[in-house]
Design an enzyme around this catalytic site. Sequence first.
Site, PDB file in Angstrom:
ATOM      1  N   THR A   4      12.555  -3.583  99.895  1.00 27.69           N
ATOM      2  CA  THR A   4      13.064  -4.602 100.821  1.00 27.69           C
ATOM      3  C   THR A   4      13.825  -5.615  99.989  1.00 27.69           C
ATOM      4  O   THR A   4      13.489  -5.839  98.823  1.00 27.69           O
ATOM      5  CB  THR A   4      11.915  -5.304 101.578  1.00 27.69           C
ATOM      6  OG1 THR A   4      12.413  -6.489 102.212  1.00 27.69           O
ATOM      7  CG2 THR A   4      10.798  -5.725 100.643  1.00 27.69           C
TER       8      THR A   4
ATOM      9  N   CYS B 153      19.964  -6.171 103.563  1.00 27.09           N
ATOM     10  CA  CYS B 153      18.679  -5.929 104.210  1.00 27.09           C
ATOM     11  C   CYS B 153      18.564  -4.422 104.334  1.00 27.09           C
ATOM     12  O   CYS B 153      19.534  -3.749 104.714  1.00 27.09           O
ATOM     13  CB  CYS B 153      18.616  -6.606 105.577  1.00 27.09           C
ATOM     14  SG  CYS B 153      17.143  -6.147 106.519  1.00 27.09           S
TER      15      CYS B 153
END
Length: 232
Positions: free
Chosen positions: A85, A199
């Site tokens: 992430t 992202c």
Amino acid sequence: MAQKIIGMLGGMSWKSSAEYYRLVNEGVRDRLGGLHSAQCLMWSFDFDDIAVLQREDRWNDAADLMVEAAQRLERGGADFLIICTNTMHKAYDRLRAAVDLPLLHIADPTAERIKADGHKRVGLLGTAFTMEQDFYKGRLADLHGLDVIVPDATDRATVHRIIYDELVQGKVEAASRDAYRAVIGRLVAAGAEAIILGCTEIMLLVGPEDSPVPLYDTTGLHAAAAVELALG
């Protein structure tokens, strides 16, 4: 050939972690052929636990969970770690201090590819935390010399909302793709020569056909760098 074991801190969200798992295994298969696949360990969080701490600005508590998971992977035999992430790279320095393993930062292979392609001024899309705080933009600027621009406040709110309300829940909406295209267009009008999909879920929504400038998918680049490190 001997592989290093990839320790993956995942579940943030599981949708992008599933892509990481696919990409590292395909990468090893493509390099080694036959029936080869990646040797890896994954700790997968219940993302709601992390998301609540993010919303409540309890980043130290979130980092504590990340440290505990990283130490589990270290005890389990991982040779190096990746955080699956972008946003939770906010805990990168804490993790580096807590484990005796290399930790491959997601921004580094992304920035290296951008520089190799000759770009300097880049637009950044991601969660509000990634776009607004310095832990990510600062690394791109200070370590790699990139000029990073982000959307305005209204566009940042749109990008963030779509990530949390849709993409991490597996929803891919045509209207949201159009919204991202518009945000990308405004970044390009502001001088962005390339766009970082900062992202790990955004690649589920937009691709090269949605942008007039090159898109750099941090998920794919991070996974490829992990394969390279694993195979030496």
